[in-house]
Design a protein around this motif. Structure first.
Motif, PDB file in Angstrom:
ATOM      1  N   ALA A   1       0.931  -1.313  -0.036  1.00  0.00           N
ATOM      2  CA  ALA A   1      -0.152  -0.005   0.128  1.00  0.00           C
ATOM      3  C   ALA A   1       0.897   1.168   0.042  1.00  0.00           C
ATOM      4  CB  ALA A   1      -0.852   0.030   1.213  1.00  0.00           C
ATOM      5  N   ALA A   2       2.054   1.374   0.988  1.00  0.00           N
ATOM      6  CA  ALA A   2       2.838   2.384   0.909  1.00  0.00           C
ATOM      7  C   ALA A   2       3.678   2.530  -0.535  1.00  0.00           C
ATOM      8  CB  ALA A   2       3.998   2.116   1.802  1.00  0.00           C
ATOM      9  N   VAL A   3       3.846   1.321  -1.208  1.00  0.00           N
ATOM     10  CA  VAL A   3       4.227   1.536  -2.640  1.00  0.00           C
ATOM     11  C   VAL A   3       3.496   2.255  -3.768  1.00  0.00           C
ATOM     12  CG1 VAL A   3       4.988   0.462  -4.696  1.00  0.00           C
ATOM     13  CG2 VAL A   3       6.018  -0.301  -2.259  1.00  0.00           C
ATOM     14  N   VAL A   4       2.375   1.985  -3.454  1.00  0.00           N
ATOM     15  CA  VAL A   4       1.036   2.640  -4.494  1.00  0.00           C
ATOM     16  C   VAL A   4       1.053   4.016  -4.166  1.00  0.00           C
ATOM     17  CG1 VAL A   4      -1.274   2.768  -4.841  1.00  0.00           C
ATOM     18  CG2 VAL A   4      -0.200   0.521  -4.492  1.00  0.00           C
ATOM     19  N   ALA A   5       1.274   4.417  -2.876  1.00  0.00           N
ATOM     20  CA  ALA A   5       1.129   5.857  -2.402  1.00  0.00           C
ATOM     21  C   ALA A   5       2.378   6.443  -2.907  1.00  0.00           C
ATOM     22  CB  ALA A   5       1.183   5.911  -0.814  1.00  0.00           C
ATOM     23  N   LYS A   6       3.518   5.798  -2.766  1.00  0.00           N
ATOM     24  CA  LYS A   6       4.668   6.612  -3.205  1.00  0.00           C
ATOM     25  C   LYS A   6       4.791   6.736  -4.851  1.00  0.00           C
ATOM     26  CE  LYS A   6       9.947   6.343  -3.338  1.00  0.00           C
ATOM     27  NZ  LYS A   6       9.911   7.657  -2.960  1.00  0.00           N
ATOM     28  N   GLN A   7       4.080   5.966  -5.621  1.00  0.00           N
ATOM     29  CA  GLN A   7       3.887   5.851  -7.001  1.00  0.00           C
ATOM     30  C   GLN A   7       3.277   7.036  -7.529  1.00  0.00           C
ATOM     31  OE1 GLN A   7       2.170   2.389  -8.100  1.00  0.00           O
ATOM     32  NE2 GLN A   7       4.015   1.087  -8.117  1.00  0.00           N
ATOM     33  N   ALA A   8       2.274   7.634  -6.564  1.00  0.00           N
ATOM     34  CA  ALA A   8       1.332   8.668  -6.706  1.00  0.00           C
ATOM     35  C   ALA A   8       2.084   9.981  -6.173  1.00  0.00           C
ATOM     36  CB  ALA A   8       0.113   8.736  -5.864  1.00  0.00           C
ATOM     37  N   ALA A   9       2.992   9.880  -5.363  1.00  0.00           N
ATOM     38  CA  ALA A   9       3.769  10.937  -4.729  1.00  0.00           C
ATOM     39  C   ALA A   9       4.853  11.439  -5.497  1.00  0.00           C
ATOM     40  CB  ALA A   9       4.213  10.743  -3.462  1.00  0.00           C
ATOM     41  N   ASP A  10       5.979  10.566  -6.169  1.00  0.00           N
ATOM     42  CA  ASP A  10       7.149  10.920  -6.828  1.00  0.00           C
ATOM     43  C   ASP A  10       7.603   9.717  -7.533  1.00  0.00           C
ATOM     44  OD1 ASP A  10       8.204   8.983  -4.863  1.00  0.00           O
ATOM     45  OD2 ASP A  10       9.386  10.465  -4.175  1.00  0.00           O
ATOM     46  N   LEU A  11       6.924   8.712  -7.801  1.00  0.00           N
ATOM     47  CA  LEU A  11       7.376   7.605  -8.737  1.00  0.00           C
ATOM     48  C   LEU A  11       8.600   6.682  -7.935  1.00  0.00           C
ATOM     49  CD1 LEU A  11       7.373   8.945 -12.319  1.00  0.00           C
ATOM     50  CD2 LEU A  11       5.424   7.823 -11.145  1.00  0.00           C
ATOM     51  N   HIS A  12       9.554   7.599  -7.633  1.00  0.00           N
ATOM     52  CA  HIS A  12      10.795   6.750  -6.822  1.00  0.00           C
ATOM     53  C   HIS A  12      11.683   8.048  -6.380  1.00  0.00           C
ATOM     54  CE1 HIS A  12      13.724   7.525 -10.044  1.00  0.00           C
ATOM     55  NE2 HIS A  12      12.679   7.202 -10.887  1.00  0.00           N
ATOM     56  N   THR A  13      12.421   7.312  -5.435  1.00  0.00           N
ATOM     57  CA  THR A  13      13.637   8.419  -4.949  1.00  0.00           C
ATOM     58  C   THR A  13      14.553   8.429  -5.907  1.00  0.00           C
ATOM     59  OG1 THR A  13      13.007   7.835  -2.740  1.00  0.00           O
ATOM     60  CG2 THR A  13      15.060   8.560  -3.123  1.00  0.00           C
ATOM     61  N   SER A  14      15.252   9.540  -6.067  1.00  0.00           N
ATOM     62  CA  SER A  14      16.361   9.682  -6.779  1.00  0.00           C
ATOM     63  C   SER A  14      17.230   8.620  -7.108  1.00  0.00           C
ATOM     64  CB  SER A  14      17.360  11.006  -6.456  1.00  0.00           C
ATOM     65  OG  SER A  14      18.573  11.273  -7.177  1.00  0.00           O
ATOM     66  N   THR A  15      17.387   8.235  -8.215  1.00  0.00           N
ATOM     67  CA  THR A  15      18.279   7.202  -8.713  1.00  0.00           C
ATOM     68  C   THR A  15      19.910   7.227  -8.218  1.00  0.00           C
ATOM     69  OG1 THR A  15      16.620   6.539 -10.440  1.00  0.00           O
ATOM     70  CG2 THR A  15      18.555   5.459 -10.549  1.00  0.00           C
ATOM     71  N   VAL A  16      20.083   8.432  -8.791  1.00  0.00           N
ATOM     72  CA  VAL A  16      21.615   8.718  -8.602  1.00  0.00           C
ATOM     73  C   VAL A  16      21.943   8.628  -6.945  1.00  0.00           C
ATOM     74  CG1 VAL A  16      21.307  11.238  -8.611  1.00  0.00           C
ATOM     75  CG2 VAL A  16      23.677  10.110  -9.318  1.00  0.00           C
ATOM     76  N   ASP A  17      21.242   9.224  -6.308  1.00  0.00           N
ATOM     77  CA  ASP A  17      21.425   9.185  -4.848  1.00  0.00           C
ATOM     78  C   ASP A  17      21.388   7.822  -4.106  1.00  0.00           C
ATOM     79  OD1 ASP A  17      21.631  12.312  -4.633  1.00  0.00           O
ATOM     80  OD2 ASP A  17      19.500  12.397  -4.638  1.00  0.00           O
ATOM     81  N   GLN A  18      20.590   7.318  -4.574  1.00  0.00           N
ATOM     82  CA  GLN A  18      20.597   5.759  -4.365  1.00  0.00           C
ATOM     83  C   GLN A  18      21.440   4.867  -4.561  1.00  0.00           C
ATOM     84  OE1 GLN A  18      16.758   3.587  -4.128  1.00  0.00           O
ATOM     85  NE2 GLN A  18      15.906   5.080  -5.538  1.00  0.00           N
ATOM     86  N   LEU A  19      21.989   5.100  -5.789  1.00  0.00           N
ATOM     87  CA  LEU A  19      23.418   4.211  -6.239  1.00  0.00           C
ATOM     88  C   LEU A  19      24.499   4.755  -5.778  1.00  0.00           C
ATOM     89  CD1 LEU A  19      22.522   3.981 -10.000  1.00  0.00           C
ATOM     90  CD2 LEU A  19      22.132   2.209  -8.268  1.00  0.00           C
ATOM     91  N   ALA A  20      24.650   6.112  -5.415  1.00  0.00           N
ATOM     92  CA  ALA A  20      25.766   6.722  -4.665  1.00  0.00           C
ATOM     93  C   ALA A  20      25.703   6.069  -3.138  1.00  0.00           C
ATOM     94  CB  ALA A  20      25.819   7.998  -4.544  1.00  0.00           C
ATOM     95  N   ALA A  21      24.550   6.110  -2.548  1.00  0.00           N
ATOM     96  CA  ALA A  21      24.599   5.566  -1.199  1.00  0.00           C
ATOM     97  C   ALA A  21      24.883   4.187  -1.036  1.00  0.00           C
ATOM     98  CB  ALA A  21      23.059   5.785  -0.574  1.00  0.00           C
ATOM     99  N   ALA A  22      24.488   3.512  -2.034  1.00  0.00           N
ATOM    100  CA  ALA A  22      24.700   1.879  -2.122  1.00  0.00           C
ATOM    101  C   ALA A  22      26.194   1.673  -2.249  1.00  0.00           C
ATOM    102  CB  ALA A  22      23.879   1.266  -3.209  1.00  0.00           C
ATOM    103  N   HIS A  23      26.854   2.389  -3.149  1.00  0.00           N
ATOM    104  CA  HIS A  23      28.089   2.328  -3.257  1.00  0.00           C
ATOM    105  C   HIS A  23      29.065   2.693  -2.019  1.00  0.00           C
ATOM    106  CE1 HIS A  23      31.998   2.047  -5.593  1.00  0.00           C
ATOM    107  NE2 HIS A  23      32.527   3.044  -4.822  1.00  0.00           N
ATOM    108  N   TYR A  24      28.390   3.652  -1.367  1.00  0.00           N
ATOM    109  CA  TYR A  24      29.125   4.335  -0.123  1.00  0.00           C
ATOM    110  C   TYR A  24      29.129   3.134   1.008  1.00  0.00           C
ATOM    111  CZ  TYR A  24      30.277   7.300   3.637  1.00  0.00           C
ATOM    112  OH  TYR A  24      30.851   8.067   4.831  1.00  0.00           O
ATOM    113  N   LEU A  25      27.931   2.608   0.873  1.00  0.00           N
ATOM    114  CA  LEU A  25      27.646   1.663   2.141  1.00  0.00           C
ATOM    115  C   LEU A  25      28.758   0.442   1.841  1.00  0.00           C
ATOM    116  CD1 LEU A  25      23.875   2.008   2.553  1.00  0.00           C
ATOM    117  CD2 LEU A  25      25.855   2.561   4.312  1.00  0.00           C
TER     118      LEU A  25
END
Length: 446
Positions: free
Chosen positions: A273-297
């Motif tokens: 249900a939260a995923v559906v709400a997020k689709q309506a809000a912003d589709l997804h969180t910034s891709t580049v920020d996610q990939l940078a954070a994943a590499h950092y971790l």
């Protein structure tokens, strides 16, 4: 080509109709006083205890720059493209691994990456709350949560608390009477009070939720910032809470808030249900920020970096507590948080922290009055002091300015002027160790 038709002046619109009114929720919910105070204190020379801002000099700027470089070097096209709503798989896996290491078995599929943990709260609210539903909160509580619930049309009810947080027996009575949808809680180093719910109460709250039917929304932005004492299990890890707890986490306090990266761990149906709400809000969180954070971790020891941050913040907390004890009068009160970013303080009788603020700013220091954090009648004497942004020396200077502002305020209002303590006196030792006011706010006598 035919000539354009002439429109007689008599047919011109004589009046202009106003557009329809805003939604009632848009005008009934006030803006954040914290954000307004932050704007007020941007002028040079202000020592601000107002905003809960991480110390920018502690950001791992080199490590994060390298992580962004890697995100582009490995796959620039992916970094710049749309992504899945749930989040980058490698970041979800990293979040799950960290949660599992802290004693809460978690799979990547249990996690959704959000644009800050604030969005996670918004998504859960959208998934669960109908206008008129009852939401239970601690009193006082996180101000933006109150805004979120108000925008959803919820009826917010405060749970009785003491200096350690929610009282489980009182919670059970309130759930039976009000039939709420959820309890929102910040059980570890709470904003604004800094208090922490003990392990036994966490287990009891989980049992109340299981027995009486209640969703738990556990917000944990500060849990990694412990300066003393033992880590406590999340509410979500207690028996009875497994199928009814939404756990909200953030990288803002341990990595950088500008990334706007948070996460949500929840039971499968609620997560969908939260995923559906997020689709309506912003589709997804910034891709580049996610990939940078994943590499950092994957390449940086975040726990080691967090240990460095904790060491600096511990020193700043101690500097604030020491300065308060040496500067303010014995009829002021405050607590000693074991972690987090905030000290919760209370002025003498008949004082008003909101009225004091303008005098404090004139003296070059700022804080957040406690009133906006309360549900129902507030204690006007309360205020929140954030200790993470400034150095110990600046903190000492800021508390000195606060003491001068308090003295001027007392004179102007015709109240007894609190005497400033002699720096060599340890008057704390002569006072009761803790005080709990009628609203359940946690204070330690000065």
């Amino acid at each position: 080509m035919p000539a354009a038709a002439h429109v007689p002046a008599a047919t011109a619109v004589a009046t202009v109709a106003a557009p329809p009114a805003f939604a009632a929720r848009a005008t009934s919910v006030e803006g954040s006083p914290v954000r307004e105070i932050l704007a007020l204190t941007q002028r040079p020379g202000i020592i601000s205890f107002a905003g809960g801002l991480p110390a920018p000099e502690l950001f791992d700027t080199e490590g994060l720059r390298a992580a962004y470089d890697a995100a582009f070097a490995l796959s620039a096209r992916r970094a710049l493209q749309y992504s899945t709503t749930e989040g980058a798989p490698e970041l979800r896996a990293a979040v799950a691994a960290r949660a599992t290491a802290r004693g809460l078995p978690t799979r990547a599929d249990d996690v959704v990456v959000t644009s800050g943990s604030q969005q996670a709260l918004t998504l859960i609210t959208a998934a669960l709350i109908e206008p008129g539903d009852v939401v239970l909160v601690e009193n006082p509580t996180y101000l933006a949560a109150l805004q979120c619930f108000a925008l959803a049309g919820a009826r917010v009810v405060a749970v009785p608390c003491d200096d350690e947080g929610v009282l489980p027996d009182a919670l059970a009575e309130l759930v039976a009477r009000e039939r709420p949808k959820l309890l929102y809680t910040v059980p570890t180093f709470q904003n604004p009070t800094g208090r922490t719910l003990p392990a036994a109460r966490r287990a009891a709250v989980a049992q109340v939720a299981a027995r009486l039917g209640l969703w738990l929304v556990e917000d944990d932005p500060y849990g990694d910032l412990r300066y003393e004492g033992e880590h406590l299990p999340w509410l979500a890890a207690h028996p009875g809470a497994e199928d009814r707890t939404a756990l909200l986490g953030s990288f803002s306090k341990i990595m950088a808030p500008g990334l706007r990266l948070g996460w949500l761990r929840a039971p499968a149906a609620l997560l969908r249900a939260a995923v559906v709400a997020k689709q309506a809000a912003d589709l997804h969180t910034s891709t580049v920020d996610q990939l940078a954070a994943a590499h950092y971790l994957a390449t940086v020891d975040l726990d080691a970096h967090t240990a460095t941050v904790r060491g600096a913040y511990r020193e700043r907390r101690d500097a604030l507590l020491d300065a308060l004890s040496r500067t303010l009068s014995a009829d002021c009160a405050w607590n000693r948080p074991e972690g987090g970013m905030f000290v919760w303080a209370r002025l003498p009788a008949d004082h008003d922290a909101t009225a004091l603020l303008s005098t404090a700013v004139a003296h070059g220091v700022a804080f957040v009055p406690g009133a906006p954090f309360h549900t129902g009648a507030p204690d006007p004497r309360t205020l929140r002091l954030s200790f993470t942004t400034h150095t110990p020396r600046e903190i000492t200077e800021g508390v000195g300015r606060l003491g001068a502002a308090l003295a001027e305020y007392g004179k102007r209002e015709g109240r007894a002027v609190p005497s400033v303590l002699d720096p060599d006196l340890e008057q704390h030792d002569e006072q009761p160790e803790e005080q709990v006011d009628d609203a359940g706010d946690h204070h330690q006598a000065a």
